[in-house]
Design a protein around this motif. Structure first.
Motif, mmCIF file in Angstrom:
data_model
loop_
_atom_site.group_PDB
_atom_site.id
_atom_site.type_symbol
_atom_site.label_atom_id
_atom_site.label_comp_id
_atom_site.label_asym_id
_atom_site.label_seq_id
_atom_site.Cartn_x
_atom_site.Cartn_y
_atom_site.Cartn_z
ATOM 1 N N TRP A 278 -14.752 7.272 9.925
ATOM 2 C CA TRP A 278 -15.515 6.539 8.912
ATOM 3 C C TRP A 278 -16.827 7.286 8.630
ATOM 4 O O TRP A 278 -17.206 7.501 7.474
ATOM 5 C CB TRP A 278 -15.784 5.128 9.429
ATOM 6 C CG TRP A 278 -16.380 4.162 8.452
ATOM 7 C CD1 TRP A 278 -15.720 3.226 7.705
ATOM 8 C CD2 TRP A 278 -17.772 4.004 8.129
ATOM 9 N NE1 TRP A 278 -16.603 2.518 6.928
ATOM 10 C CE2 TRP A 278 -17.867 2.978 7.169
ATOM 11 C CE3 TRP A 278 -18.930 4.645 8.540
ATOM 12 C CZ2 TRP A 278 -19.091 2.562 6.633
ATOM 13 C CZ3 TRP A 278 -20.147 4.243 8.007
ATOM 14 C CH2 TRP A 278 -20.217 3.209 7.067
ATOM 15 N N ALA B 136 -6.864 1.789 5.432
ATOM 16 C CA ALA B 136 -7.938 1.948 4.455
ATOM 17 C C ALA B 136 -8.732 3.226 4.705
ATOM 18 O O ALA B 136 -9.176 3.891 3.756
ATOM 19 C CB ALA B 136 -8.864 0.729 4.493
ATOM 20 N N LYS C 292 -16.537 -2.117 2.778
ATOM 21 C CA LYS C 292 -15.682 -3.298 2.849
ATOM 22 C C LYS C 292 -14.693 -3.234 4.013
ATOM 23 O O LYS C 292 -13.971 -4.197 4.267
ATOM 24 C CB LYS C 292 -14.924 -3.483 1.529
ATOM 25 C CG LYS C 292 -15.832 -3.836 0.355
ATOM 26 C CD LYS C 292 -15.046 -4.292 -0.845
ATOM 27 C CE LYS C 292 -14.307 -3.169 -1.510
ATOM 28 N NZ LYS C 292 -13.643 -3.586 -2.768
ATOM 29 N N ILE C 293 -14.652 -2.110 4.712
ATOM 30 C CA ILE C 293 -13.798 -1.995 5.896
ATOM 31 C C ILE C 293 -14.544 -2.585 7.090
ATOM 32 O O ILE C 293 -15.693 -2.236 7.353
ATOM 33 C CB ILE C 293 -13.433 -0.527 6.176
ATOM 34 C CG1 ILE C 293 -12.640 0.057 5.001
ATOM 35 C CG2 ILE C 293 -12.631 -0.407 7.468
ATOM 36 C CD1 ILE C 293 -12.336 1.533 5.161
ATOM 37 N N SER C 294 -13.899 -3.467 7.809
ATOM 38 C CA SER C 294 -14.525 -4.087 8.973
ATOM 39 C C SER C 294 -14.691 -3.060 10.089
ATOM 40 O O SER C 294 -13.702 -2.613 10.680
ATOM 41 C CB SER C 294 -13.676 -5.270 9.453
ATOM 42 O OG SER C 294 -14.222 -5.819 10.624
ATOM 43 N N PRO D 118 -7.488 -1.885 8.397
ATOM 44 C CA PRO D 118 -8.591 -0.917 8.351
ATOM 45 C C PRO D 118 -8.182 0.529 8.595
ATOM 46 O O PRO D 118 -8.694 1.439 7.951
ATOM 47 C CB PRO D 118 -9.543 -1.428 9.437
ATOM 48 C CG PRO D 118 -9.284 -2.895 9.496
ATOM 49 C CD PRO D 118 -7.810 -3.043 9.256
ATOM 50 N N TYR E 70 -16.166 1.213 -1.011
ATOM 51 C CA TYR E 70 -14.881 0.899 -0.377
ATOM 52 C C TYR E 70 -15.018 0.908 1.148
ATOM 53 O O TYR E 70 -14.501 0.023 1.835
ATOM 54 C CB TYR E 70 -13.847 1.928 -0.829
ATOM 55 C CG TYR E 70 -12.434 1.671 -0.370
ATOM 56 C CD1 TYR E 70 -11.611 0.771 -1.026
ATOM 57 C CD2 TYR E 70 -11.908 2.364 0.719
ATOM 58 C CE1 TYR E 70 -10.309 0.552 -0.616
ATOM 59 C CE2 TYR E 70 -10.601 2.154 1.140
ATOM 60 C CZ TYR E 70 -9.808 1.251 0.469
ATOM 61 O OH TYR E 70 -8.525 1.034 0.882
ATOM 62 N N THR F 69 -4.783 -11.298 -3.134
ATOM 63 C CA THR F 69 -5.425 -10.186 -2.432
ATOM 64 C C THR F 69 -5.264 -8.873 -3.190
ATOM 65 O O THR F 69 -6.105 -7.974 -3.063
ATOM 66 C CB THR F 69 -4.834 -10.045 -1.022
ATOM 67 O OG1 THR F 69 -4.892 -11.308 -0.361
ATOM 68 C CG2 THR F 69 -5.620 -9.027 -0.205
ATOM 69 N N LEU G 102 -8.135 4.484 -3.684
ATOM 70 C CA LEU G 102 -8.871 3.399 -3.037
ATOM 71 C C LEU G 102 -8.135 2.082 -3.261
ATOM 72 O O LEU G 102 -8.502 1.275 -4.115
ATOM 73 C CB LEU G 102 -10.308 3.334 -3.574
ATOM 74 C CG LEU G 102 -11.125 4.610 -3.381
ATOM 75 C CD1 LEU G 102 -12.525 4.427 -3.939
ATOM 76 C CD2 LEU G 102 -11.178 5.005 -1.904
ATOM 77 N N SER H 194 0.836 -1.207 0.000
ATOM 78 C CA SER H 194 0.000 0.000 0.000
ATOM 79 C C SER H 194 0.866 1.251 0.000
ATOM 80 O O SER H 194 0.570 2.235 -0.683
ATOM 81 C CB SER H 194 -0.922 0.006 1.220
ATOM 82 O OG SER H 194 -1.806 -1.084 1.192
ATOM 83 N N LEU I 263 -7.263 -2.696 2.584
ATOM 84 C CA LEU I 263 -8.426 -3.134 3.358
ATOM 85 C C LEU I 263 -8.045 -4.112 4.449
ATOM 86 O O LEU I 263 -8.772 -4.254 5.437
ATOM 87 C CB LEU I 263 -9.472 -3.769 2.414
ATOM 88 C CG LEU I 263 -10.154 -2.798 1.449
ATOM 89 C CD1 LEU I 263 -10.952 -3.566 0.413
ATOM 90 C CD2 LEU I 263 -11.051 -1.840 2.213
ATOM 91 N N PRO J 289 -7.202 -1.544 -2.785
ATOM 92 C CA PRO J 289 -7.825 -2.747 -2.199
ATOM 93 C C PRO J 289 -6.922 -3.451 -1.202
ATOM 94 O O PRO J 289 -7.400 -4.039 -0.237
ATOM 95 C CB PRO J 289 -8.098 -3.634 -3.430
ATOM 96 C CG PRO J 289 -8.095 -2.708 -4.600
ATOM 97 C CD PRO J 289 -7.122 -1.624 -4.257
#
Length: 554
Positions: free
Chosen positions: A403, A332, A389-391, A329, A386, A227, A321, A70, A326, A323
């Motif tokens: 968030w 992300a 998809k973040i926990s 978190p 996006y 991934t 963004l 990343s 992710l 992936p």
């Protein structure tokens, strides 16, 4: 059948324990771990050491790979430095396998008890997250003991012996099985520990166990590749480059399995220790032996996977963004915030261009600006998807508020884009195509409001980025000033109508609507201040007066 189910349950418990440790550490130290990686890129050896430290904490070389790739995707570190980090990451996960392979079963009940007490007492705090790490460590140790106990009865099964016999003496099959197990479990560490426990229980021969270990290492590299399949080229260069090192390592070490069994294995005595030390030796070999090749592998990846020409990239498409982020978190969240600012930049371009259209009547520019609104809508959808998809369970309280702030910011930007598009259509239909113009006084009023609006947009972006309370107060104060100006200019326009000013009469409907739409845009911008000021107690609970007359009682 019962013994098989018990073994599967023990394996699941082992994988779940490593997952708890990884997520718990990332929640507590996520931002500090990223800072450690970013600061340690002075040379390849310090980068490798940081990879060892970070992976020892998060219990996953895959998580380190995703975090590092990343950074490369965002241009924060170079590809050779990232590959050096991965050399250290593989050694880090191997060291943890050696640690967990020792007899630490007595710590399992202690870790679980302390972890549950800490977690139940304060779940959403750092104490609770540290408790989650202790629970995971306890479950790992408990699962390893259960694997040994439950695998012994399976030895008597002729089906198991036949299955193991089909894998024995076939290195390719061993590599494939080990890789598949690592991918399925999302943890090469858990699989290496499982293989060591099964070898100690004589479920698999030692030679087969060593082949499975090499396959698990390949599986961890393959997992990172899978991934990041949809990530940018720069991100995929890291995971593919890491896989090159792993394949070279297997090609170098696999022929030496016989030497290990003849010379190293008899001196180690314990089979489980032999397996995990072989895993460590493999990773030390490819890390120390190949660390000087990071520049060469980086150049190879650049030739095989050339990055896209910056000039060919569409500036209106999502940029940040990632992936691969992710898996972390907190990282992300930062990516989503950067993309939200990109969306705001497009809205600013629309807002500035709208004034040019009002002043010059440029129909071509108006059409281009309305196309930008499609990109603003697309960015809004991309950011929203996006973020989903973040926990959320892996975010702390501050990240959870961030968030929510990002979602609110992108919604407001999307609505502002829609308002500007409507204004542009009205200007085309009610002014440009009819050849009308605003009066000189009216144009001055629009210029004044538009200038304030652009300033407030930039201030709102600063508030969103920095969360400064002073700037948030300024932004909210601007809402009152802007509202008063809009009322004053609306009254002045009505006065010009009374004076029979021709341009004012021709553009009256458009002028009033434009003032109203500008005020709506400003209200959306100023709403960015509420999430910042609300926790400080600065906002009044209501603007309604409390002196409402009481209802008579019957």
């Amino acid at each position: 059948m019962k013994h098989l189910l018990n073994l599967l349950a023990a394996i699941a418990l082992l994988v779940w324990g490593t997952q708890l440790v990884r997520t718990g550490v990332l929640r507590v130290f996520g931002a500090n771990l990223r800072s450690l990686l970013a600061r340690s890129m002075g040379n390849r050896f310090s980068a490798a050491l940081s990879g060892i430290g970070v992976t020892a904490l998060v219990q996953s070389s895959t998580a380190t790979a995703l975090m590092t790739s990343s950074f490369v995707g965002q241009g924060l570190i170079s590809l050779p430095a990232a590959l050096a980090v991965m050399r250290g990451a593989d050694v880090g996960t191997a060291l943890m396998a050696v640690l967990f392979s020792t007899d630490l079963s007595w710590l399992s009940p202690l870790f679980i008890f302390v972890g549950v007490v800490m977690y139940m007492a304060r779940q959403d705090t750092t104490t609770g997250r540290v408790g989650r790490v202790f629970i995971g460590l306890g479950l790992i140790l408990l699962a390893l003991r259960l694997v040994v106990e439950t695998s012994e009865p399976l030895l008597a099964s002729p089906v198991v012996r036949t299955l193991l016999g089909s894998v024995s003496s076939d290195l390719v099959a061993e590599l494939l099985v080990g890789a598949a197990l690592a991918v399925i479990s999302y943890s090469s560490l858990a699989i290496v520990l499982l293989i060591a426990a099964m070898a100690a229980s004589h479920v698999v021969p030692t030679e087969v166990a060593l082949g499975l270990v090499l396959g698990a290492n390949l599986g961890s590299g393959l997992l990172a590749i899978l991934t990041t399949l949809k990530a940018s080229v720069e991100v995929r260069q890291v995971t593919w480059g890491n896989m090159v090192f792993k394949v070279l390592g297997v090609a170098l070490v696999a022929p030496l399995i016989g030497l290990w069994l003849r010379h190293a294995h008899p001196r180690l005595g314990d089979i489980a220790t032999s397996v995990v030390l072989f895993h460590l030796a493999y990773n030390v070999v490819i890390s120390l032996g190949f660390i000087g090749m990071t520049q060469w592998v980086a150049s190879l990846m650049a030739r095989l996977m050339p990055p896209a020409d910056p000039a060919s990239k569409n500036p209106l498409r999502p940029r940040h963004l990632d992936p691969s982020a992710l898996a972390t978190p907190s990282l992300a969240i930062s990516c989503a915030a950067r993309e939200a600012l990109h969306q705001a930049d497009l809205v600013e371009a629309m807002l500035v261009g709208m004034y040019t259209v009002i002043r010059t009547g440029d129909l071509k520019l108006s059409a281009e600006l309305r196309q930008i609104d499609d990109s603003v809508d697309e960015l809004y959808s991309a950011i929203k998807y996006y973020l989903t998809k973040i926990s959320r369970s892996e975010l702390d309280e501050r990240e959870g508020r961030r968030w929510t702030d990002i979602i609110g910011f992108t919604i407001n930007m999307e609505q502002i884009g829609d308002i500007i598009e409507r204004v542009l259509i009205d200007i085309e239909d009610k002014k440009i195509k009819r050849g009308f113009r605003f009066s000189e006084a009216g144009m001055q009023e629009i210029t004044e409001l538009h200038g304030r609006l652009v300033d407030n947009l930039r201030l709102a972006m600063s508030v969103f980025l920095n969360g400064d309370v002073r700037d948030a107060r300024r932004l909210l104060e601007e809402k009152v000033r802007f509202r008063d100006l809009e009322r004053s200019y609306a009254a002045a326009h009505l006065a010009r109508l009374s004076d029979r000013t021709v341009p004012s009469i021709e553009t009256s409907s458009l002028h009033i609507d434009l003032l109203s739409e500008l005020k709506r845009i400003n209200s959306l911008l100023c709403s960015m201040a509420y999430p910042i000021l609300e926790p400080t107690g600065t906002l009044a609970p209501s603007r309604l007066q409390d002196a409402a007359p009481a209802r008579p009682q019957s």
